[in-house]
Enzyme design. Structure first.
Site, PDB file in Angstrom:
ATOM      1  N   GLU A 296       0.815  -1.211   0.000  1.00  0.00           N
ATOM      2  CA  GLU A 296       0.000   0.000   0.000  1.00  0.00           C
ATOM      3  C   GLU A 296       0.855   1.271   0.000  1.00  0.00           C
ATOM      4  OE1 GLU A 296      -4.046  -1.513   2.163  1.00  0.00           O
ATOM      5  OE2 GLU A 296      -2.434  -0.821   3.482  1.00  0.00           O
ATOM      6  N   ASP A 374      -8.619  -8.653   3.584  1.00  0.00           N
ATOM      7  CA  ASP A 374      -8.416  -7.547   4.532  1.00  0.00           C
ATOM      8  C   ASP A 374      -9.543  -7.455   5.545  1.00  0.00           C
ATOM      9  OD1 ASP A 374      -7.354  -5.335   5.747  1.00  0.00           O
ATOM     10  OD2 ASP A 374      -7.718  -3.959   4.105  1.00  0.00           O
ATOM     11  N   GLU A 402     -12.861  -2.208  11.511  1.00  0.00           N
ATOM     12  CA  GLU A 402     -12.633  -1.340  10.368  1.00  0.00           C
ATOM     13  C   GLU A 402     -13.689  -1.505   9.282  1.00  0.00           C
ATOM     14  OE1 GLU A 402      -9.238  -0.544   6.905  1.00  0.00           O
ATOM     15  OE2 GLU A 402      -8.799  -1.874   8.599  1.00  0.00           O
TER      16      GLU A 402
END
Length: 834
Positions: A296, A374, A402
């Site tokens: 990332e 993820d 998240e």
């Protein structure tokens, strides 16, 4: 069966703010028999104030005083009758004499005995003695005065938490306020909250915490911040917790002034050696380093065509003389082109790491996310766990929600984690449970365990929501004993957090245990992942954001079909990364579980599931079922009024009320999106059919104007209304078209970051409600600056009597950038969800 001192009901004299978490030590109205269990003396076998045994003594004093409402004297001299003795086995033998019948303890293990005249809490080391103390206090706090004698050893040597705190005091994916560690580029001066956090972590047997973001800022290596890092370590140390540090791989260049950060360059190696020596001089017991690289946008060894093992071993060699370890994240992937049918981010971890198995130093641990993408609502087990038999591994979980409601939605996560931990990967056709692999047992590795992203903040609820603390508590419990049952853990947490009332226990248990399945149903099911906005806040619905980008969380949905073909025969080949038995199961559409169907197979919307339903109808039905389940959370919680202190009761009610509305936002957005894409109607005629709604854009508007919402599915009918200016109020008026009666009036609106609009609602000029758009101050999730699925929410006014033909009027006063947006008004008769 445990002997529990159960109470029918406990009143609460004062409100609680959640700061004590499950360490409340609430008093019990004990009978005489209960007081017979009260020791007369606390004996701590170490009088050094910075030792975990000394801390255990102070915790015992606090806990016994709280539960029994009696002060108990603390002594450091051995007294083996009517006492509670805490220390290590060796300390006991030196001070009190021989002790018999204690099995051999492993590192951090403890012996707890409440039999006989004395309570014995003896650890293999001082950390273990503290763990045993918290376990004893947990028992009596739950009214459990049974006579026990047992040893407890950790199932995993590594039990870490990762904070994603930034040096400026913000927290990436933090939903409980600013950092307790950092502010304005430095370690904070007041570490009071750090000490309180240490208590919580020690009580669930966590042994290390990484305090800074994996997207690390190299300025933490500044001498002043290294000293501050040392001050943090000094606070954690008495609780048996070591501190670790995340590193920015490019630090030698960006911070150190070198021309390179090549891990094989001699100047780079020396630079890291010098920095590591400086850190260990201040923090001799630092746990080690955590590294995120080549992921990332983070710098890494691939810049210089070096391997991931070259990078990990650079750091491993530096910390090895000090006893440190390196946690190297397997979250390494490149952006991909979705038009390439074989492209698949899920394959990245195995592709990057498998060929390096055996090349990592012995003090390197590969930290692997539980699934290959993820932290999604459901993923298959990462196949990397089966592909590194010669490398230490740890599983990475996420207490921070998240992608799963960001603590504004109730989602109890341990049932999800247990599906991963209990999965058998059948390596070499032998039993290979994930929990045994990560613990180091299956492949006979020295190190292994768990790491969890936690991200507590300065909010007194720690995570932003009282109920979300069950996930932190359960993480620690499972890291210590991965075979524990998710519901049993939950029961302990409820009793410790909210008391012993049976109705409280049953109600919160039911809500929590159905919360993950419900969230999966109304957010994304059949293995399609959480259909949230992956390009923005990771919070509200936006299924289109999954595709047509390089991030690889694709659904590959079109007008006729949906799902990733990850088979070897026709797709990306991902299924072939598993051992043979598992690969065969996932390769075949008939043996792939329906809850992972779209993860492994690309099918038509009309494909029949094992239930007999088509994929699209299952989508429609599941999203309605999940939202209906979420509606029950509020009414269940309201049944507990008077049984829970008012402050926490009101806070949780506020969140559950919000979830009832936002689950409908999710339901409608996902169903409308796929209904629009596929053109296939809902057999039950619910999707895009809302007979109890009045669309705001259909009302008579003055100072308001229609607004096309993006993405379209996050507004009912794709339109909302906003004020014509940011300084002038808007009015929306209509006649009530429904039969006279009593209704709950639900208003869907948008609450943007950057303003706090105000609204009033009235019938025939009789005001029945008002509200303010201040969700950024009252909820935990990341706010939005747009009209979208993140900012969409609902407020409900109950029991409003109206007559057909009454004049409904809503007045919105804009504020800042927020233009008092409205979506629709729903008139809900009793029993109607909308």
């Amino acid at each position: 069966m445990r002997a529990l001192f159960l109470l029918a009901s406990l009143g609460f004299a004062a409100a609680e703010d959640g700061l004590n978490g499950w360490l409340r030590y609430a008093s019990l109205p004990c009978s005489k028999s209960c007081h017979s269990n009260l020791p007369s003396t606390i004996v701590t076998l170490n009088s050094t104030e910075s030792s975990p045994v000394y801390i255990a003594g102070t915790e015992l004093h606090k806990g016994l005083k709280g539960v029994y409402r009696k002060d108990v004297r603390v002594s450091h001299k051995c007294k083996t009758s009517s006492s509670v003795i805490v220390g290590t086995v060796d300390q006991y033998r030196k001070t009190c004499g021989a002790i018999h019948s204690i099995p051999e303890l492993e590192d951090d293990g403890f012996w707890l005995s409440t039999k006989g005249d004395a309570v014995q809490i003896l650890g293999q080391n001082e950390r273990g003695a503290l763990y045993g103390t918290f376990e004893y206090l947990s028992m009596i706090s739950q009214g459990n005065f049974s006579r026990v004698a047992y040893a407890s050893n950790p199932s995993q040597p590594i039990r870490w938490v990762n904070q994603w705190d930034n040096m400026d005091g913000s927290i990436e994916r933090g939903y409980g306020g600013p950092s307790i560690f950092f502010k304005n580029g430095q370690i904070v001066e007041d570490l009071t909250r750090v000490a309180e956090y240490a208590r919580l972590l020690a009580s669930i047997k966590i042994n290390a915490v990484v305090i800074n973001n994996v997207n690390a800022n190299a300025t933490l290596l500044d001498p002043k911040n290294i000293d501050g890092f040392g001050r943090v370590a000094d606070v954690f140390r008495p609780y048996g917790i070591q501190v670790g540090m995340s590193l920015n791989f490019a630090s030698p260049q960006t911070y150190g002034g070198l021309s390179t950060f090549d891990p094989l360059d001699e100047s780079v190696i020396k630079w890291w050696s010098d920095i590591t020596a400086q850190i260990y001089k201040r923090v001799p017991d630092m746990a080690g380093y955590l590294v995120k690289a080549d992921s990332e946008g983070q710098p890494g060894p691939q810049t210089y065509n070096r391997t991931l093992a070259d990078a990990a071993n650079l750091f491993a060699k530096e910390v090895q003389p000090y006893g440190g370890i390196v946690m190297y994240r397997a979250f390494v992937y490149n952006q991909l082109n979705e038009s390439v049918w074989t492209a698949d981010r899920a394959k990245a971890a195995v592709n990057f790491f498998k060929e390096l198995d055996g090349e990592f130093d012995d003090n390197v641990v590969i930290q692997i996310k539980f699934g290959p993408i993820d932290f999604q609502v459901r993923e298959p087990v990462s196949p990397l766990f089966a592909n590194l038999p010669n490398t230490n591994m740890a599983i990475e979980l996420q207490v921070t929600q998240e992608y799963l409601g960001q603590q504004s939605h109730l989602v109890y996560l341990p049932p999800l984690w247990k599906t991963i931990l209990d999965f058998d990967l059948r390596v070499d056709h032998q039993p290979s449970l994930v929990r045994d692999i990560v613990a180091g047992k299956r492949f006979n590795r020295k190190f292994g365990g768990s790491a969890a992203v936690v991200n507590v903040g300065t909010n007194t609820t720690w995570l932003g929501s009282h109920l979300s603390m069950s996930n932190l508590y359960a993480y620690g419990r499972l890291a210590w004993s991965s075979t524990d049952d998710a519901q049993d853990i939950l029961h302990d947490w409820i009793r410790l957090t909210f008391g012993l009332d049976r109705k409280v226990l049953d109600t919160i248990t039911h809500m929590s245990m159905v919360s993950w399945p419900a969230y999966e149903q109304y957010s994304g099911n059949l293995g399609i992942q959480t259909l949230t906005d992956i390009l923005y806040t990771h919070y509200g619905p936006n299924p289109a954001s999954q595709d047509n980008n390089g991030w690889g969380q694709w659904t590959r949905a079109d007008q006729a079909s949906i799902g990733m073909d990850r088979t070897v025969k026709n797709g990306t080949g991902y299924s072939g990364q598993y051992p043979d038995e598992i690969a065969t199961m996932y390769e075949n559409i008939n043996t792939t579980p329906d809850d992972l169907l779209l993860w492994f197979h690309h099918v038509d919307y009309t494909h029949r599931l094992k239930s007999g339903k088509t994929v699209i109808q299952h989508f429609y039905d599941a999203h309605y079922t999940g939202a209906e389940t979420a509606q029950t959370f509020l009414t269940q919680w309201e049944s507990l009024q008077g049984k829970i202190d008012q402050e926490r009761y009101s806070h949780v009610r506020h969140f559950l009320d919000y979830q009832t509305g936002h689950s409908i936002v999710w339901r409608d957005a996902i169903n409308d999106f796929y209904h629009n894409l596929s053109g296939i109607p809902d057999e039950a005629k619910r999707v895009s059919h809302h007979p109890w709604r009045i669309e705001a854009e259909s009302m008579t508007l003055d100072g308001y104007k229609p607004y096309t919402v993006t993405p379209f599915e996050t507004a009912s009918g794709s339109l909302a209304i906003v004020t014509e200016s940011n300084s002038t109020a808007g009015t929306a008026v209509t006649k009530v078209p429904f039969a006279s009666g009593t209704y709950d009036i639900a208003v869907n609106y948008y609450d943007l970051y950057g303003g706090q609009s105000q609204w009033t609602i009235s019938f025939n000029d009789r005001k029945v409600g008002e509200w303010v758009g201040n969700s950024e101050d009252t909820f935990s999730h990341t706010p939005s600056i747009y009209l979208d699925g993140h900012s969409a929410m609902r407020i409900k006014f109950r029991g409003i009597k109206v007559k057909k033909g009454d004049t409904l009027k809503i007045v919105g006063q804009p504020d800042g950038v927020e233009s008092a947006p409205l979506d629709y008004v729903a008139f809900l008769p009793a029993g109607i969800v909308d």
